[in-house]
Design a protein around this motif. Structure first.
Motif, PDB file in Angstrom:
ATOM      1  N   PRO A 177       0.810  -1.231   0.000  1.00 16.06           N
ATOM      2  CA  PRO A 177       0.000   0.000   0.000  1.00 16.06           C
ATOM      3  C   PRO A 177       0.839   1.276   0.000  1.00 16.06           C
ATOM      4  CG  PRO A 177      -0.917  -1.596   1.523  1.00 16.06           C
ATOM      5  CD  PRO A 177       0.417  -2.141   1.089  1.00 16.06           C
ATOM      6  N   ILE A 178       1.953   1.268   0.750  1.00 14.66           N
ATOM      7  CA  ILE A 178       2.831   2.439   0.785  1.00 14.66           C
ATOM      8  C   ILE A 178       3.549   2.589  -0.553  1.00 14.66           C
ATOM      9  CG2 ILE A 178       4.773   3.535   1.984  1.00 14.66           C
ATOM     10  CD1 ILE A 178       4.040   1.765   4.411  1.00 14.66           C
ATOM     11  N   PHE A 179       4.022   1.464  -1.081  1.00 16.49           N
ATOM     12  CA  PHE A 179       4.685   1.454  -2.389  1.00 16.49           C
ATOM     13  C   PHE A 179       3.765   2.018  -3.469  1.00 16.49           C
ATOM     14  CE2 PHE A 179       4.869  -1.013  -6.368  1.00 16.49           C
ATOM     15  CZ  PHE A 179       6.140  -0.687  -6.825  1.00 16.49           C
ATOM     16  N   TRP A 239      -1.867   5.573  -5.817  1.00 14.57           N
ATOM     17  CA  TRP A 239      -3.061   4.743  -5.645  1.00 14.57           C
ATOM     18  C   TRP A 239      -3.719   5.008  -4.297  1.00 14.57           C
ATOM     19  CZ3 TRP A 239      -1.982  -0.938  -7.606  1.00 14.57           C
ATOM     20  CH2 TRP A 239      -1.803  -0.893  -8.992  1.00 14.57           C
ATOM     21  N   ASN A 240      -5.043   4.855  -4.286  1.00 12.92           N
ATOM     22  CA  ASN A 240      -5.785   4.948  -3.029  1.00 12.92           C
ATOM     23  C   ASN A 240      -6.253   3.549  -2.617  1.00 12.92           C
ATOM     24  OD1 ASN A 240      -8.011   4.338  -4.656  1.00 12.92           O
ATOM     25  ND2 ASN A 240      -8.547   6.500  -4.921  1.00 12.92           N
ATOM     26  N   GLU A 241      -7.119   3.491  -1.591  1.00  8.39           N
ATOM     27  CA  GLU A 241      -7.570   2.194  -1.079  1.00  8.39           C
ATOM     28  C   GLU A 241      -8.312   1.382  -2.134  1.00  8.39           C
ATOM     29  OE1 GLU A 241      -7.935   5.048   0.363  1.00  8.39           O
ATOM     30  OE2 GLU A 241      -7.124   4.952   2.406  1.00  8.39           O
ATOM     31  N   ALA A 242      -9.122   2.045  -2.949  1.00 10.78           N
ATOM     32  CA  ALA A 242      -9.901   1.333  -3.970  1.00 10.78           C
ATOM     33  C   ALA A 242      -8.978   0.670  -4.992  1.00 10.78           C
ATOM     34  CB  ALA A 242     -10.862   2.289  -4.667  1.00 10.78           C
ATOM     35  N   GLN A 243      -7.968   1.407  -5.457  1.00 14.85           N
ATOM     36  CA  GLN A 243      -7.050   0.846  -6.447  1.00 14.85           C
ATOM     37  C   GLN A 243      -6.222  -0.300  -5.867  1.00 14.85           C
ATOM     38  OE1 GLN A 243      -5.658   4.832  -7.103  1.00 14.85           O
ATOM     39  NE2 GLN A 243      -6.122   4.726  -9.296  1.00 14.85           N
ATOM     40  N   ASN A 244      -5.842  -0.169  -4.589  1.00 17.17           N
ATOM     41  CA  ASN A 244      -5.175  -1.294  -3.926  1.00 17.17           C
ATOM     42  C   ASN A 244      -6.095  -2.505  -3.862  1.00 17.17           C
ATOM     43  OD1 ASN A 244      -2.757   0.043  -3.435  1.00 17.17           O
ATOM     44  ND2 ASN A 244      -3.439   0.832  -1.458  1.00 17.17           N
ATOM     45  N   GLY A 245      -7.378  -2.238  -3.628  1.00 12.22           N
ATOM     46  CA  GLY A 245      -8.352  -3.326  -3.586  1.00 12.22           C
ATOM     47  C   GLY A 245      -8.472  -4.045  -4.914  1.00 12.22           C
ATOM     48  N   VAL A 251       7.888 -10.333  -9.568  1.00 10.01           N
ATOM     49  CA  VAL A 251       8.069  -9.483  -8.390  1.00 10.01           C
ATOM     50  C   VAL A 251       9.071  -8.367  -8.678  1.00 10.01           C
ATOM     51  CG1 VAL A 251       8.953  -9.440  -6.039  1.00 10.01           C
ATOM     52  CG2 VAL A 251       7.392 -11.241  -6.729  1.00 10.01           C
ATOM     53  N   ALA A 252      10.203  -8.720  -9.286  1.00 10.43           N
ATOM     54  CA  ALA A 252      11.184  -7.688  -9.638  1.00 10.43           C
ATOM     55  C   ALA A 252      10.582  -6.706 -10.635  1.00 10.43           C
ATOM     56  CB  ALA A 252      12.437  -8.337 -10.219  1.00 10.43           C
ATOM     57  N   GLY A 253       9.741  -7.215 -11.547  1.00 12.95           N
ATOM     58  CA  GLY A 253       9.087  -6.349 -12.533  1.00 12.95           C
ATOM     59  C   GLY A 253       8.176  -5.325 -11.896  1.00 12.95           C
ATOM     60  N   ILE A 254       7.498  -5.703 -10.825  1.00 15.12           N
ATOM     61  CA  ILE A 254       6.653  -4.740 -10.112  1.00 15.12           C
ATOM     62  C   ILE A 254       7.514  -3.623  -9.527  1.00 15.12           C
ATOM     63  CG2 ILE A 254       5.209  -4.425  -8.057  1.00 15.12           C
ATOM     64  CD1 ILE A 254       3.943  -7.125  -8.687  1.00 15.12           C
ATOM     65  N   GLY A 255       8.639  -4.001  -8.950  1.00 15.42           N
ATOM     66  CA  GLY A 255       9.527  -2.987  -8.382  1.00 15.42           C
ATOM     67  C   GLY A 255      10.071  -2.024  -9.416  1.00 15.42           C
ATOM     68  N   LEU A 256      10.220  -2.503 -10.642  1.00 13.16           N
ATOM     69  CA  LEU A 256      10.789  -1.673 -11.716  1.00 13.16           C
ATOM     70  C   LEU A 256       9.720  -1.056 -12.618  1.00 13.16           C
ATOM     71  CD1 LEU A 256      13.677  -4.094 -12.744  1.00 13.16           C
ATOM     72  CD2 LEU A 256      13.901  -1.993 -11.395  1.00 13.16           C
ATOM     73  N   ALA A 257       8.457  -1.425 -12.400  1.00 10.91           N
ATOM     74  CA  ALA A 257       7.370  -0.975 -13.286  1.00 10.91           C
ATOM     75  C   ALA A 257       7.246   0.548 -13.277  1.00 10.91           C
ATOM     76  CB  ALA A 257       6.048  -1.606 -12.870  1.00 10.91           C
ATOM     77  N   PRO A 258       7.169   1.178 -14.467  1.00 13.36           N
ATOM     78  CA  PRO A 258       7.062   2.641 -14.519  1.00 13.36           C
ATOM     79  C   PRO A 258       5.631   3.153 -14.368  1.00 13.36           C
ATOM     80  CG  PRO A 258       7.267   1.757 -16.732  1.00 13.36           C
ATOM     81  CD  PRO A 258       7.354   0.587 -15.800  1.00 13.36           C
ATOM     82  N   SER A 259       4.643   2.248 -14.400  1.00 11.22           N
ATOM     83  CA  SER A 259       3.257   2.706 -14.345  1.00 11.22           C
ATOM     84  C   SER A 259       2.403   1.744 -13.532  1.00 11.22           C
ATOM     85  CB  SER A 259       2.667   2.816 -15.758  1.00 11.22           C
ATOM     86  OG  SER A 259       2.509   1.529 -16.327  1.00 11.22           O
ATOM     87  N   GLY A 260       1.301   2.277 -13.008  1.00 11.31           N
ATOM     88  CA  GLY A 260       0.381   1.460 -12.246  1.00 11.31           C
ATOM     89  C   GLY A 260      -0.307   0.409 -13.103  1.00 11.31           C
TER      90      GLY A 260
END
Length: 198
Positions: free
Chosen positions: A35-37, A44-50, A92-101
């Motif tokens: 969520p912090i990331f 992102w807000n709570e809905a997008q995390n959901g 997982v590494a791709g998420i860390g390097l992803a330039p967009s949501g």
């Protein structure tokens, strides 16, 4: 501790239990900080995390109900674990390097796919490599290893994230791929010496 030492005595079992520990550690490194990331990197807000965790749930459901069964018709557990380590590590590494949501949303289901394959097939191998009269003890030790990983993972992940919010994902991916590199001989040996379980 005495029981754990006995369970860890065979090298194959020691590898599988450490694999189970580090796979759960890799997941625990990233879940707590997401969520912090997502807020810091993508706003992102709570809905997008959901929505994201909803996709993770769907991916996990499809993997465990349908895909594992289909894959076991073609590959054995050791082969699936190799495939899953690559998928999970890169995702997982791709998420860390992803330039967009949006890219993060697209990659998300692959993390649950890879972890689902790893979790189920590692536990299957632990059971198959155990003596029938010791399976309960061995599986209990395995779950203890996973619980320890879920304790230490968020602590380590949070500490790493305090320096760089994307770094827990990169570290998690590297750890997962390192497991494949250092464990390939064990997986190859188990495949040669064990009859398929199907």
């Amino acid at each position: 501790l005495k029981v754990t030492r006995e369970v860890l005595r065979p090298k194959n079992m020691a590898f599988l239990l450490l694999l189970f520990f580090f796979v759960n550690l890799s997941l625990a490194l990233i879940i707590g900080v997401f969520p912090i990331f997502a807020e810091q990197k993508f706003g992102w807000n709570e809905a997008q995390n959901g929505y994201y965790f909803g996709l993770i749930g769907v991916g996990s459901f499809v993997t465990q109900v349908y895909l594992i069964r289909l894959m076991l018709k073609r590959w054995d557990e050791t082969q699936i674990i190799r495939i899953a380590l690559v998928i999970f590590g890169l995702a997982v590494a791709g998420i860390g390097l992803a330039p967009s949501g949006l890219l993060t949303l697209l990659i998300g289901p692959f993390t649950s796919f890879g972890f689902g394959l790893l979790n189920v097939n590692t536990q299957a191998l632990i059971s198959l490599e155990s003596k029938p009269e010791e399976q309960g003890i061995v599986m209990g030790v395995a779950q203890s290893f996973a619980s320890l990983a879920r304790v230490f993972g968020p602590l380590i992940g949070g500490t790493i994230a305090s320096f760089n919010i994307s770094m827990p994902y990169i570290v998690s991916g590297v750890v997962t791929l390192a497991i494949l590199f250092f464990g390939k001989d064990y997986l190859h040996y188990m495949r040669l010496t064990r009859k398929p379980s199907r």
